[in-house]
Design a protein around this motif. Structure first.
Motif, PDB file in Angstrom:
ATOM      1  N   VAL A  69       0.696  -1.527   0.102  1.00  0.00           N
ATOM      2  CA  VAL A  69      -0.235  -0.096  -0.119  1.00  0.00           C
ATOM      3  C   VAL A  69       0.520   0.968   0.352  1.00  0.00           C
ATOM      4  O   VAL A  69       0.542   1.876  -0.860  1.00  0.00           O
ATOM      5  N   ARG A  70       2.291   1.345   0.196  1.00  0.00           N
ATOM      6  CA  ARG A  70       2.784   1.889   0.782  1.00  0.00           C
ATOM      7  C   ARG A  70       3.622   3.058  -0.424  1.00  0.00           C
ATOM      8  O   ARG A  70       3.704   3.759  -0.765  1.00  0.00           O
ATOM      9  N   LEU A  71       3.540   1.219  -1.143  1.00  0.00           N
ATOM     10  CA  LEU A  71       4.271   1.766  -2.406  1.00  0.00           C
ATOM     11  C   LEU A  71       3.087   2.001  -3.401  1.00  0.00           C
ATOM     12  O   LEU A  71       3.132   2.619  -4.503  1.00  0.00           O
ATOM     13  N   GLY A  72       2.124   2.157  -2.783  1.00  0.00           N
ATOM     14  CA  GLY A  72       0.824   3.251  -4.139  1.00  0.00           C
ATOM     15  C   GLY A  72       0.257   1.962  -4.925  1.00  0.00           C
ATOM     16  O   GLY A  72      -0.583   2.555  -6.486  1.00  0.00           O
ATOM     17  N   PHE A  73       0.242   0.104  -4.837  1.00  0.00           N
ATOM     18  CA  PHE A  73      -0.214  -0.186  -5.316  1.00  0.00           C
ATOM     19  C   PHE A  73      -1.911  -0.472  -4.992  1.00  0.00           C
ATOM     20  O   PHE A  73      -1.906   0.068  -4.088  1.00  0.00           O
ATOM     21  N   GLU A  74      -2.401  -0.801  -5.797  1.00  0.00           N
ATOM     22  CA  GLU A  74      -3.812  -1.257  -5.877  1.00  0.00           C
ATOM     23  C   GLU A  74      -4.159  -2.464  -4.498  1.00  0.00           C
ATOM     24  O   GLU A  74      -3.922  -3.306  -4.688  1.00  0.00           O
ATOM     25  N   TYR A  75      -5.315  -2.483  -3.756  1.00  0.00           N
ATOM     26  CA  TYR A  75      -5.512  -3.630  -2.432  1.00  0.00           C
ATOM     27  C   TYR A  75      -7.029  -3.390  -2.593  1.00  0.00           C
ATOM     28  O   TYR A  75      -7.374  -2.494  -1.388  1.00  0.00           O
ATOM     29  N   ARG A  76      -7.746  -4.585  -3.019  1.00  0.00           N
ATOM     30  CA  ARG A  76      -9.020  -3.987  -2.583  1.00  0.00           C
ATOM     31  C   ARG A  76      -9.478  -5.443  -1.461  1.00  0.00           C
ATOM     32  O   ARG A  76      -9.818  -6.311  -2.300  1.00  0.00           O
ATOM     33  N   VAL A  77      -9.330  -4.659  -0.753  1.00  0.00           N
ATOM     34  CA  VAL A  77     -10.002  -5.003   0.762  1.00  0.00           C
ATOM     35  C   VAL A  77     -11.323  -5.700   0.880  1.00  0.00           C
ATOM     36  O   VAL A  77     -11.308  -7.167   1.678  1.00  0.00           O
ATOM     37  N   GLN A  78     -12.022  -5.115  -0.019  1.00  0.00           N
ATOM     38  CA  GLN A  78     -14.153  -5.708   0.145  1.00  0.00           C
ATOM     39  C   GLN A  78     -13.468  -7.035  -0.615  1.00  0.00           C
ATOM     40  O   GLN A  78     -14.174  -7.856  -0.326  1.00  0.00           O
ATOM     41  N   PHE A  79     -13.070  -6.589  -1.886  1.00  0.00           N
ATOM     42  CA  PHE A  79     -12.976  -8.578  -2.833  1.00  0.00           C
ATOM     43  C   PHE A  79     -11.994  -9.685  -1.774  1.00  0.00           C
ATOM     44  O   PHE A  79     -12.046 -10.743  -1.451  1.00  0.00           O
ATOM     45  N   VAL A  80     -10.423  -9.300  -1.145  1.00  0.00           N
ATOM     46  CA  VAL A  80     -10.585  -9.961  -0.410  1.00  0.00           C
ATOM     47  C   VAL A  80     -11.115 -10.733   1.045  1.00  0.00           C
ATOM     48  O   VAL A  80     -10.894 -11.327   1.228  1.00  0.00           O
ATOM     49  N   THR A  81     -11.334  -9.958   1.294  1.00  0.00           N
ATOM     50  CA  THR A  81     -12.100 -10.307   2.888  1.00  0.00           C
ATOM     51  C   THR A  81     -13.360 -10.858   2.179  1.00  0.00           C
ATOM     52  O   THR A  81     -13.786 -11.587   3.197  1.00  0.00           O
ATOM     53  N   GLY A  82     -14.143 -10.773   1.035  1.00  0.00           N
ATOM     54  CA  GLY A  82     -15.572 -11.622   0.904  1.00  0.00           C
ATOM     55  C   GLY A  82     -14.772 -13.248   0.591  1.00  0.00           C
ATOM     56  O   GLY A  82     -15.158 -13.764   0.484  1.00  0.00           O
ATOM     57  N   MET A  83     -13.269 -13.139   0.091  1.00  0.00           N
ATOM     58  CA  MET A  83     -13.227 -14.173  -0.527  1.00  0.00           C
ATOM     59  C   MET A  83     -12.394 -15.082   0.719  1.00  0.00           C
ATOM     60  O   MET A  83     -12.980 -16.131   0.308  1.00  0.00           O
TER      61      MET A  83
END
Length: 293
Positions: A25-39
């Protein structure tokens, strides 16, 4: 020294994987927390819970007294921490499950085996099973905001926990090909949870860590004190008593953060509790083991 090294070996992967999410995250990459949490919460964690419970082989003699002690301990902790949360005017949905439930699986089980061998591991599974059932029924009900219990029963983790408990009790097992598939799916859970935890930590406000520190100390003191008191009161054998204290005194479970994220509770505050309580456990657990062994 061996105990300290063992604790470090167990908690180090937690910080390494969380660091991946933090740096990502600090490097600015995308991370979709909602998708990962749902999975994780819908597929991977339920598979992990079901297989862990199904494959647990418990000596019936280890069940009786420790089972009662575990149930009473978690009942008392639920009442005590509810009063604490209300007295401190904290959000019940976010803090109550986090304070009650520890990481009895990833931290408690290996430590119990290291300290007390096969006997200790068998006892630890009893405590883990009680915690898992209470966490993914009552705990989910609390963090989801209460309401209709049918909402909780529809939660995949609740069904997986109850079904796994039935399989464990009856000694049933799924066909080998299905067990292998479920194990493979379940293996995704812990890395996904820990990386997502690191993402949450990257978004934490520094002030929340101060709150997490004193709450983590309070959790450790109350959990160890209650477990020790009930274990002595019920006259548990030495190893069973030690394992009960060890399991109940483990740091905040990562699943508490995932549940908070899924149901819209204060997931940042819970993430801080997970990180800080795990750090504190590096000192608290060896100290506790020193007295218990």
């Amino acid at each position: 020294m061996d105990v300290v090294l063992t604790v470090l070996e167990i908690v180090a992967p937690v910080f390494i994987l969380a660091s991946i999410g933090y740096v990502w995250v600090r490097l600015g990459f995308e991370y979709r927390v909602q998708f990962v949490t749902g999975m994780a919460m819908t597929i991977s964690i339920p598979a992990l819970i079901f297989v862990a419970l199904m494959q647990t082989k418990i000596d019936p003699s280890a069940l009786s007294l420790l089972l009662v002690a575990s149930i009473v301990t978690y009942a008392v902790l639920t009442l005590v921490f509810y009063l604490v949360v209300r007295a401190l005017k904290l959000d019940v949905r976010s803090f109550l499950p986090s304070l009650i439930f520890g990481n009895t699986g990833n931290v408690g089980l290996p430590l119990a085996f290291f300290a007390f061998g096969e006997e200790g591991f068998a006892y630890a599974i009893v405590v883990f099973a009680v915690m898992a059932i209470w966490s993914f029924t009552f705990g989910v009900w609390i963090v989801s905001g209460g309401g209709n219990l049918s909402k909780v029963l529809q939660e995949p983790m609740v069904g997986a926990t109850l079904l796994g408990a039935i399989f464990m009790w009856q000694g049933w097992e799924t066909p080998k090909f299905l067990t292998n598939a479920l194990e493979l799916v379940g293996q995704m859970a812990i890395p996904m949870m820990l990386i997502t935890l690191g993402v949450a930590v990257a978004r934490l406000k520094p002030g929340r860590l101060g709150q997490a520190f004193w709450l983590s100390l309070l959790k450790a003191a109350i959990c160890i004190g209650v477990a020790a008191g009930i274990g002595v009161w019920l006259d548990l054998p030495h190893v069973a008593l030690a394992v009960l204290i060890l399991q109940v005194g483990t740091p905040v479970a990562v699943t508490s953060y995932m549940l908070a994220e899924k149901y819209g509770a204060d997931s940042n505050a819970v993430a801080g509790l997970v990180v800080v309580s795990t750090l504190i456990s590096v000192a608290v657990i060896p100290l506790a083991l020193g007295f218990l062994i």
